[in-house]
Design a protein around this motif. Sequence first.
Motif, PDB file in Angstrom:
ATOM      1  N   UNK A 331      -0.800  -1.384 -12.547  1.00 58.93           N
ATOM      2  CA  UNK A 331      -1.110  -0.613 -11.341  1.00 58.93           C
ATOM      3  C   UNK A 331      -1.390  -1.488 -10.127  1.00 58.93           C
ATOM      4  N   UNK A 332      -1.960  -2.666 -10.352  1.00 58.22           N
ATOM      5  CA  UNK A 332      -2.343  -3.522  -9.231  1.00 58.22           C
ATOM      6  C   UNK A 332      -1.173  -3.874  -8.315  1.00 58.22           C
ATOM      7  N   UNK A 333       0.006  -4.247  -8.848  1.00 62.77           N
ATOM      8  CA  UNK A 333       1.091  -4.642  -7.937  1.00 62.77           C
ATOM      9  C   UNK A 333       1.490  -3.574  -6.914  1.00 62.77           C
ATOM     10  N   UNK A 334       1.812  -2.323  -7.322  1.00 68.37           N
ATOM     11  CA  UNK A 334       2.199  -1.350  -6.284  1.00 68.37           C
ATOM     12  C   UNK A 334       1.047  -0.957  -5.371  1.00 68.37           C
ATOM     13  N   UNK A 335      -0.168  -0.860  -5.937  1.00 62.34           N
ATOM     14  CA  UNK A 335      -1.322  -0.506  -5.102  1.00 62.34           C
ATOM     15  C   UNK A 335      -1.578  -1.589  -4.058  1.00 62.34           C
ATOM     16  N   UNK A 336      -1.522  -2.848  -4.492  1.00 65.38           N
ATOM     17  CA  UNK A 336      -1.752  -3.946  -3.547  1.00 65.38           C
ATOM     18  C   UNK A 336      -0.643  -4.041  -2.512  1.00 65.38           C
ATOM     19  N   UNK A 338       1.001  -1.542  -1.257  1.00 67.13           N
ATOM     20  CA  UNK A 338       0.754  -0.485  -0.276  1.00 67.13           C
ATOM     21  C   UNK A 338      -0.436  -0.834   0.615  1.00 67.13           C
ATOM     22  N   UNK A 339      -1.519  -1.319   0.006  1.00 67.44           N
ATOM     23  CA  UNK A 339      -2.699  -1.685   0.792  1.00 67.44           C
ATOM     24  C   UNK A 339      -2.380  -2.822   1.746  1.00 67.44           C
ATOM     25  N   UNK A 340      -1.623  -3.798   1.269  1.00 60.12           N
ATOM     26  CA  UNK A 340      -1.265  -4.927   2.123  1.00 60.12           C
ATOM     27  C   UNK A 340      -0.445  -4.485   3.314  1.00 60.12           C
ATOM     28  N   UNK A 341       0.466  -3.532   3.083  1.00 56.42           N
ATOM     29  CA  UNK A 341       1.284  -3.026   4.189  1.00 56.42           C
ATOM     30  C   UNK A 341       0.426  -2.260   5.191  1.00 56.42           C
ATOM     31  N   UNK A 342      -0.518  -1.441   4.700  1.00 55.71           N
ATOM     32  CA  UNK A 342      -1.394  -0.666   5.587  1.00 55.71           C
ATOM     33  C   UNK A 342      -2.286  -1.592   6.403  1.00 55.71           C
ATOM     34  N   UNK A 343      -2.789  -2.654   5.753  1.00 54.51           N
ATOM     35  CA  UNK A 343      -3.691  -3.577   6.432  1.00 54.51           C
ATOM     36  C   UNK A 343      -2.943  -4.666   7.204  1.00 54.51           C
ATOM     37  N   UNK A 347       0.472 -11.268   2.885  1.00 51.04           N
ATOM     38  CA  UNK A 347       0.308 -12.071   1.667  1.00 51.04           C
ATOM     39  C   UNK A 347       0.050 -11.148   0.475  1.00 51.04           C
ATOM     40  N   UNK A 348      -0.836 -10.161   0.678  1.00 47.93           N
ATOM     41  CA  UNK A 348      -1.123  -9.198  -0.385  1.00 47.93           C
ATOM     42  C   UNK A 348       0.096  -8.313  -0.635  1.00 47.93           C
ATOM     43  N   UNK A 349       0.727  -7.843   0.444  1.00 44.32           N
ATOM     44  CA  UNK A 349       1.870  -6.937   0.299  1.00 44.32           C
ATOM     45  C   UNK A 349       3.022  -7.613  -0.440  1.00 44.32           C
ATOM     46  N   UNK A 350       3.339  -8.836  -0.058  1.00 45.51           N
ATOM     47  CA  UNK A 350       4.467  -9.531  -0.689  1.00 45.51           C
ATOM     48  C   UNK A 350       4.160  -9.919  -2.125  1.00 45.51           C
ATOM     49  N   UNK A 351       2.913 -10.304  -2.398  1.00 45.91           N
ATOM     50  CA  UNK A 351       2.524 -10.633  -3.769  1.00 45.91           C
ATOM     51  C   UNK A 351       2.599  -9.396  -4.656  1.00 45.91           C
ATOM     52  N   UNK A 352       2.139  -8.257  -4.114  1.00 51.30           N
ATOM     53  CA  UNK A 352       2.237  -7.008  -4.866  1.00 51.30           C
ATOM     54  C   UNK A 352       3.669  -6.609  -5.126  1.00 51.30           C
TER      55      UNK A 352
END
Length: 417
Positions: A331-336, A338-343, A347-352
């Motif tokens: 679950x962490x990859x897609x959630x991160x 989405x959160x990375x894109x919103x924020x 770095x978080x978005x691409x890693x997710x």
Amino acid sequence: MSVIILGLMLLSLTIWLGLLCFWGQFWRTDQQLEVTQTQLESLPVVCAVVPARNEAELIPITLRSLLLQDYPGSFNVFLVDDRSTDRTANFAEGVAYAVGKPQQLHIISGESLPPSWSGKLWSVEQGIKSASKLAPDYFLLTDADIEHDPGNLRRLVAKAVQEDLDLVSVMVRLRCESFWEKLLIPAFVFFFQKLYPFRWVNNPKNPTAAAAGGSILIAREALERIGGIQVIRQALIDDCALAQSVKSIRRVGDWESGIHTNSSFPSTPSSPSSSPTGRIWLGLSTLTRSLRPYDSLATIWDMVARTAYTQLNYSPLLLLGTLVGMPLIYLAPPVCMILGAVWSNWAIALTGLLGWLLMTFAYYPTIRFYKCSVWFALSLPAIAFLYTLMTLDSALRHWQGRGGAWKGRVYPSSDNF
């Protein structure tokens, strides 16, 4: 907060890289029975044992497929009618006469279930006891919902003889027709392969052992060697327990240490073709298939919840690890992302996104094997979430005394019935 989330995402990504690179190439689907060369210099005697409880709907198809195997050697089918109420035995007898092979089918009326036995294994025990009078070299243990390809037995025997194997098993092609089957059934196979990487199972130097109960060919001498079916009579995940018993003999060493002395088999001459080795093989089948329908979320949920907590050895600690690990890994990859894109934290978005792509890459071969849309591969996070809930429900059923329900029976989910 962003640093913590990025750290969790990097951990998830590391886990996926480790799984893909170092976990037995579990994600591949190249271990397939159909690639086996089927030339046989000898023709071992084989007896199939089919436990059947209220299978009148499927037995006309599945038993017909067994009786029409193209195996040129001696082959008999022992169907154990486990106190059915739907005239399963009558249908089976009719099938044998319809295909002109009544002499090849032996119908056994199942006895009452004794304490400390599961219904299926008690039926298998009765079938093996009757079949042993023919002194077979191999037993084919199969379920009443399996439609066998005409060459399945020939390939199983060829695999066992050519590679000197004690046990050969195939994960038959599960039914995958309804939406819920397409969503969840390939994932069932994927998670099974992750638990028991087939390459590790097939490596005699690796202790990992597993089998798929729908189609297991086991050498009679190997079964004698471990003490017969009775040594796993309490197992709810009986196929893997049987494989573990067979393979562990190789690691223990000299079988004359006394393990075989509990065998109830009649004394018969040994066959060179079934010489025990402790080696096993597990793969996929593209042709032999299960007809058991799982066309709703409820039926698949019950199938998984019946034994999921058993798979964790009824350990609250392992359950906790599953409830934490599954969301972290899946679950962490897609959630991160989405959160990375919103924020706007790329770095978080691409890693997710990279983590999601890695798990999709791992799942895609199974999706392709089952001829499902690639979109189902992208759904693995949601699928994993559902399986996590099923595992939790399995534990709740165990604590409530409802674990292990199957075919109208509820088996205590413990090491001792």
